[in-house]
Design a protein around this motif. Sequence first.
Motif, PDB file in Angstrom:
ATOM      1  N   GLN A 224       0.844  -1.189   0.000  1.00 43.65           N
ATOM      2  CA  GLN A 224       0.000   0.000   0.000  1.00 43.65           C
ATOM      3  C   GLN A 224       0.881   1.241   0.000  1.00 43.65           C
ATOM      4  OE1 GLN A 224      -2.619  -0.205   3.394  1.00 43.65           O
ATOM      5  NE2 GLN A 224      -3.777  -1.935   2.579  1.00 43.65           N
ATOM      6  N   LEU A 225       0.529   2.203  -0.856  1.00 46.89           N
ATOM      7  CA  LEU A 225       1.285   3.452  -0.948  1.00 46.89           C
ATOM      8  C   LEU A 225       0.346   4.637  -0.770  1.00 46.89           C
ATOM      9  CD1 LEU A 225       3.605   2.808  -4.037  1.00 46.89           C
ATOM     10  CD2 LEU A 225       4.299   2.921  -1.652  1.00 46.89           C
ATOM     11  N   TRP A 247       9.268   3.206 -11.793  1.00 46.49           N
ATOM     12  CA  TRP A 247       9.391   2.144 -10.785  1.00 46.49           C
ATOM     13  C   TRP A 247       8.396   1.023 -11.063  1.00 46.49           C
ATOM     14  CZ3 TRP A 247       6.169   0.384  -6.736  1.00 46.49           C
ATOM     15  CH2 TRP A 247       6.800  -0.459  -5.807  1.00 46.49           C
ATOM     16  N   LEU A 248       7.208   1.375 -11.495  1.00 54.06           N
ATOM     17  CA  LEU A 248       6.210   0.358 -11.819  1.00 54.06           C
ATOM     18  C   LEU A 248       6.652  -0.483 -13.014  1.00 54.06           C
ATOM     19  CD1 LEU A 248       2.991   2.479 -11.263  1.00 54.06           C
ATOM     20  CD2 LEU A 248       3.765   0.549  -9.863  1.00 54.06           C
ATOM     21  N   VAL A 257       0.375  -3.377  -6.115  1.00 56.18           N
ATOM     22  CA  VAL A 257       0.639  -2.037  -5.590  1.00 56.18           C
ATOM     23  C   VAL A 257      -0.697  -1.327  -5.445  1.00 56.18           C
ATOM     24  CG1 VAL A 257       1.764   0.183  -5.993  1.00 56.18           C
ATOM     25  CG2 VAL A 257       2.926  -1.952  -6.638  1.00 56.18           C
ATOM     26  N   LEU A 258      -1.035  -0.965  -4.217  1.00 57.88           N
ATOM     27  CA  LEU A 258      -2.316  -0.332  -3.901  1.00 57.88           C
ATOM     28  C   LEU A 258      -2.100   1.162  -3.716  1.00 57.88           C
ATOM     29  CD1 LEU A 258      -4.577  -2.477  -3.625  1.00 57.88           C
ATOM     30  CD2 LEU A 258      -2.391  -3.349  -2.810  1.00 57.88           C
ATOM     31  N   LEU A 259      -2.634   1.969  -4.610  1.00 58.25           N
ATOM     32  CA  LEU A 259      -2.529   3.422  -4.506  1.00 58.25           C
ATOM     33  C   LEU A 259      -3.669   3.916  -3.627  1.00 58.25           C
ATOM     34  CD1 LEU A 259      -1.749   4.187  -8.258  1.00 58.25           C
ATOM     35  CD2 LEU A 259      -0.119   3.801  -6.382  1.00 58.25           C
ATOM     36  N   LEU A 260      -3.316   4.428  -2.463  1.00 55.10           N
ATOM     37  CA  LEU A 260      -4.312   4.835  -1.480  1.00 55.10           C
ATOM     38  C   LEU A 260      -4.717   6.289  -1.687  1.00 55.10           C
ATOM     39  CD1 LEU A 260      -2.627   3.371   1.746  1.00 55.10           C
ATOM     40  CD2 LEU A 260      -4.313   2.241   0.271  1.00 55.10           C
ATOM     41  N   GLN A 278      -0.242  -4.740 -12.046  1.00 56.00           N
ATOM     42  CA  GLN A 278      -0.100  -4.845 -10.591  1.00 56.00           C
ATOM     43  C   GLN A 278      -0.723  -3.691  -9.825  1.00 56.00           C
ATOM     44  OE1 GLN A 278       2.329  -3.751 -12.648  1.00 56.00           O
ATOM     45  NE2 GLN A 278       4.114  -2.904 -11.567  1.00 56.00           N
ATOM     46  N   VAL A 279      -1.297  -2.698 -10.494  1.00 54.93           N
ATOM     47  CA  VAL A 279      -1.750  -1.481  -9.825  1.00 54.93           C
ATOM     48  C   VAL A 279      -3.249  -1.510  -9.560  1.00 54.93           C
ATOM     49  CG1 VAL A 279      -1.961   1.035 -10.002  1.00 54.93           C
ATOM     50  CG2 VAL A 279       0.134  -0.100 -10.765  1.00 54.93           C
ATOM     51  N   TYR A 280      -3.606  -1.137  -8.318  1.00 56.54           N
ATOM     52  CA  TYR A 280      -4.988  -1.001  -7.861  1.00 56.54           C
ATOM     53  C   TYR A 280      -5.108   0.352  -7.159  1.00 56.54           C
ATOM     54  CZ  TYR A 280      -5.024  -6.079  -8.522  1.00 56.54           C
ATOM     55  OH  TYR A 280      -4.920  -7.342  -9.047  1.00 56.54           O
ATOM     56  N   LEU A 281      -6.342   0.811  -6.915  1.00 59.32           N
ATOM     57  CA  LEU A 281      -6.503   2.095  -6.246  1.00 59.32           C
ATOM     58  C   LEU A 281      -7.773   2.154  -5.423  1.00 59.32           C
ATOM     59  CD1 LEU A 281      -8.089   4.877  -8.342  1.00 59.32           C
ATOM     60  CD2 LEU A 281      -7.527   2.725  -9.480  1.00 59.32           C
TER      61      LEU A 281
END
Length: 379
Positions: A224-225, A247-248, A257-260, A278-281
């Motif tokens: 989580q980021l 980086w991604l 990778v969870l974009l918060l 790999q990216v979610y939000l």
Amino acid sequence: MGPIQEALDALPLVDHHCHGAVTADLSAGDFASLLTEGGAWPGVSPFDSPVGVAVRRHCAPLLDLPRHAPAADYLARRSALGWREVNRRFLSAARTEVFCVDTGYAPHSLTSPDELAHAAGATAYEVVRLEALAEAVVAQGVEPDEYARVVGAAAGEAVRKPGVVAVKSVAAYRTGFDLNPARPTDAEVTEAARRWLARGGRLADPVLVRHLLWTAVDLGLPLQLHTGFGDDDIRLHHADPALLTDWLHLTRGTVPVLLLHCWPYQRQAAYLAAVFEQVYLDVGLALHHTGPARSRAVLEEALEITPFRKLLHSSDAYGVAEFHHLGALCFRQGLAALLQDRVDADELSLPDALRIATWTGRDNARRLYGLPTPDSARD
């Protein structure tokens, strides 16, 4: 009330990122300081803000007050009930069945994940904050040339604890995302650790922040980021998730990778979710700060191009249990309204809309974090 709103109201949510609620009665000043990211200012009441209005409108009835109750009445009633009853009412009203709790930020006395779950009648899991872990390692004493090994070992031990489902970085606060995307060398980490140990303070060295991001990749759990909106410690233009693009590219095929939070960069986050597997939000935090009146608009921008299996629900609630409730309420109302309009315009079928509602409110998070799935939630 339409069928989508009914379905979302009945759906037990998974709040994939939040914090604990306070375990003490709050003075008016303490409550005010927790109500907004900016804190309380002389002559300016935090109740006179979108989030403050939302609290008086949507939280007051749960304290047995009329909608839009005056702030003084709200605070008096909250105090009379006491923190345990206040937490129980708001946490149970959220109708959330799972909380994933970041335990690495606690300037106040907060409920543990188990205590939060008990008050809500739910289940809780833990999210390990990597910067806090590294700072704890340094506080115990470590030599610069041992820093990488000791931090890696401590992180590995932390994520093997029962109930840990993810790790989190607050790189956005410490350095921002405009970083060299490459994995730092051992020599670079040693030299950066030497600088930090000599300087003291919190972890804010770009090399060491990069090292934690790559440590997260090695751990193998979802990362989580924090991105976008936060308190005045952040430099918002450095917290744009689009800055993570290089980086991604380097971390394709590794960890989710969870974009918060993302606001005001929900469109940039949506782009990343659309082009990187790999990216979610989520748009947590932004929803209760904009309130039900604008939560739909934020969600609509997030969903313009985001694949429907990649949007999650979170509240990012911290301190006041009102935010666990408001985050869930704003998510349910905002998502239901926009999906219902798409069905009414024949842009979505009702079965598709109901499936999207269930995915985003619960099943995407269950799948991503490997949480137990009830038979009723299986695809």
